[in-house]
Design an enzyme around this catalytic site. Structure first.
Site, short mmCIF file in Angstrom:
data_model
loop_
_atom_site.label_atom_id
_atom_site.label_comp_id
_atom_site.label_asym_id
_atom_site.label_seq_id
_atom_site.Cartn_x
_atom_site.Cartn_y
_atom_site.Cartn_z
N ASP A 81 0.72 -1.10 -0.11
CA ASP A 81 -0.02 0.01 0.02
C ASP A 81 0.86 1.28 0.03
O ASP A 81 1.88 1.36 0.65
CB ASP A 81 -0.92 -0.06 1.52
CG ASP A 81 -2.07 1.00 1.27
OD1 ASP A 81 -2.30 1.43 0.20
OD2 ASP A 81 -2.75 1.23 2.32
N HIS A 82 0.66 2.16 -1.00
CA HIS A 82 1.45 3.52 -1.05
C HIS A 82 2.94 3.28 -1.06
O HIS A 82 3.54 3.79 -0.37
CB HIS A 82 1.14 4.33 0.33
CG HIS A 82 -0.34 4.97 0.01
ND1 HIS A 82 -0.89 5.87 -0.52
CD2 HIS A 82 -1.36 4.61 0.86
CE1 HIS A 82 -2.08 6.13 -0.37
NE2 HIS A 82 -2.45 5.44 0.45
N ASP A 103 2.18 5.13 -5.47
CA ASP A 103 1.63 6.52 -5.09
C ASP A 103 2.48 7.84 -5.50
O ASP A 103 3.24 8.23 -4.63
CB ASP A 103 1.22 6.59 -3.51
CG ASP A 103 0.35 7.98 -3.37
OD1 ASP A 103 0.07 8.66 -4.19
OD2 ASP A 103 0.03 7.72 -2.15
N GLU A 133 -2.76 5.91 -8.29
CA GLU A 133 -3.55 6.74 -7.71
C GLU A 133 -3.86 8.18 -8.61
O GLU A 133 -2.65 8.64 -8.86
CB GLU A 133 -3.38 7.10 -6.08
CG GLU A 133 -4.42 8.00 -5.69
CD GLU A 133 -4.04 8.14 -4.02
OE1 GLU A 133 -3.73 7.19 -3.66
OE2 GLU A 133 -4.37 9.39 -3.62
N HIS A 180 -7.95 10.11 4.23
CA HIS A 180 -7.18 9.11 5.21
C HIS A 180 -7.60 9.54 6.57
O HIS A 180 -7.67 10.58 7.06
CB HIS A 180 -5.97 9.16 4.97
CG HIS A 180 -5.37 8.54 3.62
ND1 HIS A 180 -5.07 9.05 2.40
CD2 HIS A 180 -5.45 7.21 3.15
CE1 HIS A 180 -4.71 8.26 1.58
NE2 HIS A 180 -4.71 6.93 1.95
N GLY A 209 -9.40 5.42 2.49
CA GLY A 209 -10.01 6.28 3.35
C GLY A 209 -11.50 5.98 3.53
O GLY A 209 -12.44 6.55 3.57
N GLY A 210 -11.71 4.55 3.96
CA GLY A 210 -12.95 3.86 3.82
C GLY A 210 -13.75 4.32 5.41
O GLY A 210 -14.95 4.12 5.25
N THR A 233 -8.07 2.68 9.64
CA THR A 233 -8.12 3.27 10.77
C THR A 233 -9.26 2.92 11.71
O THR A 233 -8.85 2.82 13.11
CB THR A 233 -8.77 4.88 10.27
OG1 THR A 233 -7.66 5.57 9.45
CG2 THR A 233 -8.61 5.72 11.59
ZN LIG Z 1 -4.34 5.09 1.14
#
Ligand SMILES: [Zn+2]
Length: 393
Positions: A81-82, A103, A133, A180, A209-210, A233
């Protein structure tokens, strides 16, 4: 079982549901997330964010993640991720990720395209899909705010079409109003924009950022092409709440007292998300639709010629471990010398590739060519080689 993430997300995109990509920062997360996926009989993406490397060493955690994915009773993919750079993506592939995100979304469009295309060329040479992205998902609160500073920039459908066409990314993370970290109030999502992007592209879309979205918002995201939802998160908060409660209850204060119950809190939140996003019970049909992910080993047994001393052979193998081990898609280089003096072949290479595609990209890689042509082949005419696939039960 470990599967090809392209097949997994294509199945989700076509089937009108989304797979959770849950960021993990420890074994408690790894076990909690997988227990959640198995509890719902659903596919899952185990995700490790480069920004979390302060909390664990990926070289140590990745073997556990791979092992957990292989023995899981549900289809699993492992995603970086990222990823920030081409080097980080290549290192990630060598560590065992079978999907990577690049990213470059803070860069202007042209630079984002250039940087993303370089990662796609390298990763596709290794058989690994890439998430790009476009637009910018900022952070508002909590730890992720500092990692994603600034304002949200919305993804434009026209630029998205150009970006996907020129970079060749397999999945696209879009910015349509999520942030995020933790939300303040209910975020306003631009579903018209999402629908327009989905209509222009025919690839699975990704939401970062769900945390904090409503059930209805999630459903509308999925109806409009979102097949992968990044989620961290709320899991971190659920685990943190358990630790907080443990700290306040009674006189227990050891580490194990504090973390007791965190795995279960993570599992519960993962199960809630999977059920909400439509993945429950999908494991069998995803398994049938996905190519299994099997490692490839490149084995060479050889003898060096009479003019080459054992010391020279040892030095050549040492150089090979370093040079060949850095080539994208090469997960491990093992060298060995026979235990018995009179073995028909005295030495070997065992090189683990991420995917069958690496057989070709490795052969053509300039570092491999230079090493093979000047260091190895001239002294090892007497050799046998084979590329073989792992057969797992
Ligand atoms: Zn992200």
């Amino acid at each position: 079982m470990l599967v090809d993430m392209r097949d997994m997300l294509r199945h989700a995109h076509a089937g009108g549901y989304a797979v959770g990509a849950f960021d993990l920062v420890s074994l408690d997360f790894l076990q909690g997330i997988l227990a959640g996926a198995e509890g719902q009989d659903a596919p899952v993406i185990l995700s490790l964010a480069e920004s979390h490397y302060a909390f664990f060493d990926p070289e140590l955690l990745m073997p556990a993640v791979r092992r957990a994915a292989e023995r899981a009773g549900v289809p699993v993919a492992i995603h970086l991720d990222h990823g920030s750079t081409l080097e980080a993506a290549a290192r990630g592939i060598n560590q065992g990720f079978n999907g990577v995100m690049v990213d470059a979304s803070t860069s202007p469009l042209n630079e984002n395209i250039t940087r993303t295309r370089a990662v796609v060329e390298m990763a596709h040479g290794c058989g690994i899909p890439v998430e790009g992205e476009l637009g910018y998902v900022a952070g508002v609160e909590g730890e992720d705010a500092e990692r994603h500073p600034g304002e949200v920039i919305y993804t434009s459908p026209e630029e998205a079409a150009q970006y996907v066409e020129t970079t060749g990314v397999d999945f696209l993370a879009v910015s349509i109003g999520t942030v995020h970290g933790r939300m303040r109030g209910e975020p306003q999502l631009d579903f018209e924009r999402l629908a327009a992007i989905n209509a222009r592209l025919s690839i699975p879309l990704v939401i970062h950022g769900g945390t904090g979205l409503s059930d209805t918002q999630f459903r509308r995201l999925i109806e409009n092409g979102v097949a992968k939802i990044n989620y961290y998160t709320a899991l971190a908060d659920a685990a943190g709440d358990v630790i907080g409660r443990n700290a306040l209850s009674g006189d227990k204060r050891s580490y194990t007292d504090m973390v007791t119950g965190t795995q279960d809190a993570i599992r519960q939140e993962v199960e809630r998300c999977i059920a909400l996003w439509g993945g429950s019970g999908m494991a069998d049909s995803v398994r049938a639709a996905c190519r299994p992910w099997r490692e490839i080993e490149h084995l060479i047994v050889y003898n060096t010629d009479d003019a080459t001393s054992d010391e020279q052979t040892t030095a050549m193998m040492e150089e090979g471990r370093r040079v060949l081990g850095a080539i994208p898609g090469v997960q491990q280089v093992v060298t060995g010398t026979s235990v018995l003096q009179d073995a028909a072949y005295r030495h070997c290479w065992l090189i683990r590739f991420a995917h069958t595609a690496v057989i070709d990209s490795y052969r053509e890689h300039p570092d491999h060519k230079a090493f093979a042509d000047t260091r190895f082949r001239p002294v090892a005419a007497n050799r046998i080689s084979i590329d073989f696939r792992h057969e797992l039960d």
